[in-house]
Enzyme design. Sequence first.
Site, PDB file in Angstrom:
ATOM      1  N   HIS A  22       0.840  -1.309  -0.029  1.00 41.57           N
ATOM      2  CA  HIS A  22      -0.112  -0.097  -0.085  1.00 41.57           C
ATOM      3  C   HIS A  22       0.976   1.155  -0.094  1.00 41.57           C
ATOM      4  O   HIS A  22       1.736   1.352   0.713  1.00 41.57           O
ATOM      5  CB  HIS A  22      -1.037  -0.140   1.129  1.00 41.57           C
ATOM      6  CG  HIS A  22      -2.017   0.970   1.031  1.00 41.57           C
ATOM      7  ND1 HIS A  22      -3.371   0.938   0.601  1.00 41.57           N
ATOM      8  CD2 HIS A  22      -2.145   2.383   1.748  1.00 41.57           C
ATOM      9  CE1 HIS A  22      -3.910   1.905   0.678  1.00 41.57           C
ATOM     10  NE2 HIS A  22      -3.187   2.673   1.533  1.00 41.57           N
ATOM     11  N   VAL A  33       1.637  -1.759   5.428  1.00 42.41           N
ATOM     12  CA  VAL A  33       2.378  -1.364   4.364  1.00 42.41           C
ATOM     13  C   VAL A  33       1.992  -2.533   3.234  1.00 42.41           C
ATOM     14  O   VAL A  33       2.746  -2.605   2.430  1.00 42.41           O
ATOM     15  CB  VAL A  33       4.114  -1.788   4.768  1.00 42.41           C
ATOM     16  CG1 VAL A  33       4.581  -0.528   5.663  1.00 42.41           C
ATOM     17  CG2 VAL A  33       4.245  -3.109   5.308  1.00 42.41           C
ATOM     18  N   GLU A  34       1.114  -3.334   3.884  1.00 43.94           N
ATOM     19  CA  GLU A  34       0.787  -4.236   2.719  1.00 43.94           C
ATOM     20  C   GLU A  34      -0.818  -3.996   2.195  1.00 43.94           C
ATOM     21  O   GLU A  34      -0.992  -3.243   1.392  1.00 43.94           O
ATOM     22  CB  GLU A  34       0.589  -5.651   3.425  1.00 43.94           C
ATOM     23  CG  GLU A  34       2.089  -6.199   3.708  1.00 43.94           C
ATOM     24  CD  GLU A  34       2.332  -7.446   4.565  1.00 43.94           C
ATOM     25  OE1 GLU A  34       1.922  -8.390   3.906  1.00 43.94           O
ATOM     26  OE2 GLU A  34       3.051  -7.465   5.602  1.00 43.94           O
ATOM     27  N   MET A  35      -1.864  -4.462   2.427  1.00 44.04           N
ATOM     28  CA  MET A  35      -3.060  -4.362   2.191  1.00 44.04           C
ATOM     29  C   MET A  35      -3.780  -3.084   2.800  1.00 44.04           C
ATOM     30  O   MET A  35      -4.791  -2.756   2.333  1.00 44.04           O
ATOM     31  CB  MET A  35      -3.746  -5.718   2.275  1.00 44.04           C
ATOM     32  CG  MET A  35      -3.353  -6.787   1.388  1.00 44.04           C
ATOM     33  SD  MET A  35      -3.851  -8.347   1.516  1.00 44.04           S
ATOM     34  CE  MET A  35      -5.325  -8.410   0.524  1.00 44.04           C
TER      35      MET A  35
END
Lengths: 349, 349
Positions: free
Chosen positions: B95, B137-139
């Site tokens: 993200h 930091v991911e989804m």
Amino acid sequence: MRVFRQTALATVSVVAIATSATADEALREEALDMFSPVPSTIPAMTDNPITPAKIDLGKALFFDPRMSASGVFSCNSCHNLATGGDDNMPTSIGHGWQKGPRNSPTVLNAVFNEAQFWDGRAEDLKAQAKGPVQAGVEMANTPDNVIATLNSMPQYVDWFKASFPEEADPVTFDNFAKAIEAYEATLTTPAPFDAFLNGDDAALDEAQKEGLAIFLDKGCASCHNGVNLGGNGYFPFGLIEKPGADVLPPDDRGRFQVTETADDSYVFRAAPLRNIALTAPYFHSGKVWDLEVAVAIMGTSQLGTELNEEEIDSIVAFLGALTGEVPEVSYPVLPAETSGTPRPTGEVQ
Amino acid sequence: MRVFRQTALATVSVVAIATSATADEALREEALDMFSPVPSTIPAMTDNPITPAKIDLGKALFFDPRMSASGVFSCNSCHNLATGGDDNMPTSIGHGWQKGPRNSPTVLNAVFNEAQFWDGRAEDLKAQAKGPVQAGVEMANTPDNVIATLNSMPQYVDWFKASFPEEADPVTFDNFAKAIEAYEATLTTPAPFDAFLNGDDAALDEAQKEGLAIFLDKGCASCHNGVNLGGNGYFPFGLIEKPGADVLPPDDRGRFQVTETADDSYVFRAAPLRNIALTAPYFHSGKVWDLEVAVAIMGTSQLGTELNEEEIDSIVAFLGALTGEVPEVSYPVLPAETSGTPRPTGEVQ
């Protein structure tokens, strides 16, 4: 007496069926003047004979995120076959989290569009396929790096050889695009509307037939016709009345950017309407999320007509009959990188 | 005389075969002390009976980018079934174009790991599945938004009902994770090494058998054992000699961050080695691209052994025999959004 009444009822019933069948037939004939059903075979491509090997290669390329500089994006990222062939965002997010300028159109049935992109700047799918892979806000790659990546994986080289058997050095950017075109040509989605056009009265329900009749009567089919109910002509967005700047941002002048002629200001390719129920948000700006609202805007901006709620509902019901069967896709297993494969980079130039 | 010589030759030949077969059998026995083949049926999950409906739901969720806040990332983005079950980057991009802290591990055969993540902080796949979807930091999504998204699409609600038929309100974040676990439990990849363990002498070539023998003799199997040749124990990276800061960045202390005990400094779960040839770059830092180099580093850092080139080549040949057959995946057609579906947002909080 009883026998007579039964006979009379039976007669009435036959007449009713005959009338309904006649009405369906008349509607079908009117529709066939404007639309054509999805064909049952893969359309032929100019200068690109389609073979099973080329389709398979194209599928691998379509799903391969290593075709982007970062390794994040494949063609399927923004043209996702799981979600109507697009990405369900106003405009796509690409390399470096940059936003694309226009709504990502569906890849499904794109083969039937006369030209590709909202402004028709690519004459066919193989020309289109070269665009996003190089666009800095999308996949941000270069043809040289794509070819180096492909050449680093022996399996890909073999697949190119099998797809272009008469070429001495088949791993080229042109052939990359041709293979993707071959795969995309298979992505057609026959729908209930096609069954109706092909003669099945029962394929549409009454609301959908009513919607089709309104779609024809009101003039929607003037722009949205052909196999794709659109995708084959250019029209000013706001022919009668310009929509607001939220829907038609003033800095995107559409086809003017391609032709640089004043007449093409705010001219866009009529959106193809197949699977439209799956591909919100709508318009090149991707600013409208509800299909009902999109239909109403089309009424006022293109036809100068205030469609009433019932008419909008009927048209939307008809548009639902354009949702087709997505071909079964076996998810590819891609070749593994080698030590020679260029490394992914998320850096923004 | 002639007859005698023929008989003598035949005897020699039988002895050679017998010797080779005996050697294979001895190697297999030694191997079976350390490793187990992939089972032929889906492993049972704790508190999560696996049904076809649940597998199908889990597959849809696994491939659905709308499970992320932005609509860009699905589980499959970083655990791509087309490319070895991972994303072939040092660390994933998520993200807002943020970089994840550690290399994305393969989802293939992850069901056989004793715990999930490089530091083992999730006890099973259903616990793991809740992590990335919420990681900023991911989804970058929230459980509430995932559930609102799922509830907005009637088809998903039906699928949850079919997957959890005894629950009154089955669309929950726990069940989301359970469905993904059920799907991931099917992602096992039987490989030539399994055929060898199961009794087929011809499944490995001589180089691979040699590599297996070295792998056992040198002590690699002390940490890399079990079904997954790893994934089932914790060991300090640099047991004998710490690798350089490029490979072992000093600010990532591994399992210490989970247990907060000094003994767990730079301790990581031994990497599972199935499909390792497909999942470069290597180590939790993702800094090493060549499997040969990774094997050499393991020799010096974990075993205190300078493996020679021939030994490394043999081990790498053996590791190639761990590349398995990925199950055929029919790409899902996902439910369409409705007007109630939360809108995607690429904003970084």
